[in-house]
Design an enzyme around this catalytic site. Structure first.
Site, PDB file in Angstrom:
ATOM      1  N   ASP A   3       0.844  -1.195   0.000  1.00 35.09           N
ATOM      2  CA  ASP A   3       0.000   0.000   0.000  1.00 35.09           C
ATOM      3  C   ASP A   3       0.880   1.246   0.000  1.00 35.09           C
ATOM      4  OD1 ASP A   3      -2.146  -1.685   0.216  1.00 35.09           O
ATOM      5  OD2 ASP A   3      -2.278  -1.497   2.404  1.00 35.09           O
TER       6      ASP A   3
HETATM    7  N1  URA Z   1      -1.183  -5.937   3.945  1.00 43.35           N
HETATM    8  C1  URA Z   1      -1.688  -4.684   3.897  1.00 43.35           C
HETATM    9  O1  URA Z   1      -2.729  -4.402   4.474  1.00 43.35           O
HETATM   10  N2  URA Z   1      -1.017  -3.745   3.207  1.00 43.35           N
HETATM   11  C2  URA Z   1       0.165  -3.975   2.586  1.00 43.35           C
HETATM   12  O2  URA Z   1       0.746  -3.066   1.994  1.00 43.35           O
HETATM   13  C3  URA Z   1       0.681  -5.278   2.642  1.00 43.35           C
HETATM   14  C4  URA Z   1      -0.015  -6.240   3.321  1.00 43.35           C
END
Ligand code: URA
Length: 239
Positions: free
Chosen positions: A103
Site C-alpha cells: 500500500d
Molecule cells: N497488507 C496490507 O494491508 N497492506 C500492505 O501493503 C501489505 C499487506
C-alpha cells in the site's frame, strides 16, 4: 542492441560520456576499436570493452528497495509518485517493475526486477511464498489473536484467510505477522477483523529475503547473487 545503449543500461557511462570515450579509441568490440556506438551488437555473444575493461551484460536486474511512505507500487501513476522513480536514470531504462504490491503508506522491502517469469512464479498463489510484516496497532491486540490467525481469520467480505502467524510484542500493540498469501490490504483487514486498526506497516521479509538494515528508506541496492539464486529456488525455477 546498440553499443551505447548497452553501456548506459549496465551503468557504465551515459551516451554522451561513451561517445567521447569511443572517439578517443576507448571502446572495442571483440578487440576492434569502434567509434560509432550506434552499431548493433549481440551482448550475449560479443565482448565489449570500455577503457580496457570487459562489460558484463546482465539481461535481468534484481533490486531491493526500502520503500518509503507515499509511493505507489507501480511503474506509472497519473497523480502520485511511483517506486521506480526512486531508481537512478540508468536503471529506469531496464523496465523494472515491483514484485507484488505494498500500500502507499506501507514501507519496507520491495523487490523490483525485469524478470517477468520469476516475478510471476513468486506471486503465484500456489507457491505460498512467505511475507513477514512488522506492524503497530491503535490498541492492544485482543486475547486469542494468535489462535484466530492460526485457524484462519475471516475478513469482513467473508474471505477466509489461510493460516498465518502473529507474534505479539509484550505490550500487544504490535509485532510480526507472517503470511503465505497476499490479498488486497490483507493485514489491515485481518487486524480490522479484530476490531483494531493498523497504524504502521513495514514488510521486513519476502520469500526468505530480509530487508537490508543498512538501507535507509528510499535507498536501494542490487540483490546479491546468493539472494537471486535463493529466489529462484523458492520459485522452483532454477534455470
Ligand atoms: N497488507 C496490507 O494491508 N497492506 C500492505 O501493503 C501489505 C499487506
Amino acid at each position: 542492441m546498440r553499443i551505447d545503449k548497452l553501456l548506459s543500461e549496465m551503468g557504465i557511462a551515459t551516451r554522451r560520456e561513451s561517445a567521447a570515450t569511443a572517439r578517443a579509441g576507448g571502446v572495442t568490440v571483440n578487440g576492434d576499436v569502434v567509434k560509432d556506438l550506434s552499431r548493433h551488437i549481440n551482448p550475449e555473444v560479443d565482448t565489449v570493452c570500455y577503457r580496457g575493461r570487459a562489460v558484463e551484460y546482465n539481461r535481468f536486474v534484481y533490486i531491493m528497495l526500502n520503500k518509503p511512505e507515499g509511493y505507489v507500487s507501480a511503474t506509472e501513476d497519473s497523480r502520485l509518485p511511483v517506486v521506480t522513480e526512486l531508481l537512478p536514470e540508468e536503471l529506469r531504462h531496464r523496465e523494472l517493475f515491483p514484485v507484488g504490491r505494498l500500500d502507499r503508506d506501507t514501507v519496507g522491502l520491495m523487490i523490483l526486477t525485469n524478470d517477468g517469469q520469476l516475478a510471476h512464479t513468486l506471486l503465484s498463489p500456489r507457491r505460498h511464498v512467505t511475507k513477514l510484516y512488522r506492524f503497530r496497532a491503535s490498541e492492544p491486540v485482543c486475547e486469542g489473536a494468535e489462535e484466530k490467525f492460526r485457524d484462519g481469520i475471516t475478513l469482513a467480505d467473508g474471505y477466509e484467510c489461510k493460516s498465518a502467524v502473529i507474534s505479539l510484542d509484550p505490550d500487544r500493540m504490535g509485532g510480526l505477522i507472517e503470511l503465505t498469501e497476499g490479498k488486497y490490504h490483507q493485514i489491515k483487514r485481518m487486524i480490522a477483523s479484530l476490531d483494531n486498526r493498523v497504524v504502521y506497516l513495514e514488510r521486513v521479509q519476502f520469500a526468505g529475503i530480509s530487508l537490508d538494515g543498512s538501507l535507509e528508506r528510499g535507498e536501494w541496492r542490487h540483490l546479491s547473487a546468493g539472494e537471486v539464486s535463493s529466489l529462484r529456488e523458492k520459485a522452483g525455477a532454477i534455470q
